[in-house]
Design a protein around this motif. Structure first.
Motif, PDB file in Angstrom:
ATOM      1  N   ILE A 165     -22.422 -51.387  -9.554  1.00 58.18           N
ATOM      2  CA  ILE A 165     -22.395 -51.253 -10.460  1.00 58.18           C
ATOM      3  C   ILE A 165     -23.763 -51.499 -10.596  1.00 58.18           C
ATOM      4  N   PHE A 166     -24.993 -51.021 -11.089  1.00 55.83           N
ATOM      5  CA  PHE A 166     -26.175 -51.301 -10.903  1.00 55.83           C
ATOM      6  C   PHE A 166     -27.325 -50.213 -11.999  1.00 55.83           C
ATOM      7  N   GLU A 167     -27.496 -50.980 -12.873  1.00 57.49           N
ATOM      8  CA  GLU A 167     -28.069 -50.662 -13.788  1.00 57.49           C
ATOM      9  C   GLU A 167     -30.068 -50.116 -13.966  1.00 57.49           C
ATOM     10  N   SER A 168     -30.575 -48.792 -14.769  1.00 61.21           N
ATOM     11  CA  SER A 168     -32.295 -49.405 -14.021  1.00 61.21           C
ATOM     12  C   SER A 168     -32.040 -49.864 -15.177  1.00 61.21           C
ATOM     13  N   ASP A 169     -33.874 -50.182 -14.861  1.00 58.89           N
ATOM     14  CA  ASP A 169     -34.408 -51.098 -16.157  1.00 58.89           C
ATOM     15  C   ASP A 169     -34.870 -50.421 -16.985  1.00 58.89           C
ATOM     16  N   PHE A 170     -34.792 -50.631 -18.237  1.00 56.17           N
ATOM     17  CA  PHE A 170     -35.428 -49.808 -19.656  1.00 56.17           C
ATOM     18  C   PHE A 170     -35.715 -50.726 -20.833  1.00 56.17           C
ATOM     19  N   ASN A 171     -36.017 -49.871 -21.773  1.00 52.72           N
ATOM     20  CA  ASN A 171     -36.863 -50.841 -22.562  1.00 52.72           C
ATOM     21  C   ASN A 171     -35.458 -50.159 -23.864  1.00 52.72           C
TER      22      ASN A 171
END
Length: 219
Positions: A165-171
Motif C-alpha cells: 500500500i503506497f500513499e502519495s505525498d501530501f500536505n
C-alpha cells in the motif's frame, strides 16, 4: 454524551462520531442487542472495548439503524442488511461509523508517539521530511489510517502495509491524498480524505477502478 459530530463527506457518504463519556451501565441500558452481539460483548475483557462496541450501536441508532441491521461476514467485515456500505472504527474515547453507497474504509486513530516511532515499518519516511515534529506525528498517524482504511476495503490476507500500500505525498492542510494498492498482480487506486477530531484523525478511503499490472510493474 449525545452524538459528537456528523460529517457529510459527499452526497452519498456520511460519518457519525461518538465521544464516549458514559459509564458502561449508562450506555448499555440505552441500546438493544441481539443475542450474538450480547455474547460478543460479554466475551470482551476490556471495558474500553465494551464501551466502544456499545457506542457503535448508539451511532447506528443515530443513522436510523439498529443492531439487528448489522452483521459480519466470515472475514469479520461489517455489512448492513439494506446493502448500504459501512466501516467501523473505535479508538480510546471515540468511535465512528461511515455509511456510503459505495465501498468505504474508515479508520479512527489517536495521535500517539508510538505511531511515529514505528513509521519506518509501514511507510515511506521521506514523506515526513522538512516538517515540524508535531506535523510528523500527525502525518504518520494519517498514513497509518490510510493503510488501515485501504486494508478494510480489500480485507485480504497477505497485504503488507509497507510493501503493498503506497500513499502519495501530501500536505496536511489539503485534508486529502491518494493511495495505491499493488497486490496479486493488480493495482487499485483510492481517494483518501481525512478529518481532525480533537487529538484524533478520521481517515476515509474510497476505491477506484483497478487495473492489471504489466510484468515489469509487478517486479
Amino acid at each position: 454524551m449525545p452524538l459528537y459530530q456528523k460529517i457529510v463527506i459527499n452526497d452519498y457518504t456520511k460519518a457519525f462520531v461518538w465521544k464516549i463519556t458514559e459509564s458502561f451501565d449508562e450506555i448499555f441500558h440505552t441500546v438493544a442487542l441481539k443475542d450474538i452481539s450480547l455474547a460478543r460483548l460479554e466475551g470482551m475483557k476490556s471495558e474500553s472495548h465494551q464501551k466502544g462496541f456499545l457506542s457503535v450501536r448508539k451511532l447506528l441508532m443515530e443513522a436510523g439503524y439498529t443492531d439487528n441491521d448489522l452483521y459480519y461476514d466470515e472475514f469479520g467485515k461489517p455489512h448492513l442488511e439494506d446493502g448500504k456500505h459501512i466501516s467501523i472504527s473505535h479508538s480510546h474515547e471515540f468511535s465512528a461509523i461511515v455509511l456510503s453507497d459505495v465501498n468505504i474504509g474508515a479508520d479512527l486513530e489517536i495521535l500517539k508517539d508510538k505511531t511515529l516511532k514505528l513509521a519506518p515499518r509501514y511507510m515511506d519516511v521521506s514523506h515526513l521530511e522538512n516538517i515540524s515534529e508535531a506535523d510528523q506525528l500527525k502525518k504518520a498517524t494519517v498514513i497509518w489510517g490510510v493503510k488501515e482504511s485501504v486494508f478494510k476495503i480489500k480485507n485480504e490476507i497477505g497485504i503488507s502495509f509497507k510493501d503493498d500500500i503506497f500513499e502519495s505525498d501530501f500536505n496536511l492542510n489539503d485534508k486529502k491524498c491518494t493511495a495505491e494498492l499493488r497486490f496479486n498482480g493488480v493495482a487499485e487506486h483510492f481517494t483518501i480524505l481525512f478529518y481532525d477530531i480533537e487529538n484524533y484523525v478520521l481517515v476515509c478511503a474510497f476505491e477506484s477502478v483497478p487495473f492489471v499490472l504489466s510484468t515489469d510493474e509487478k517486479k
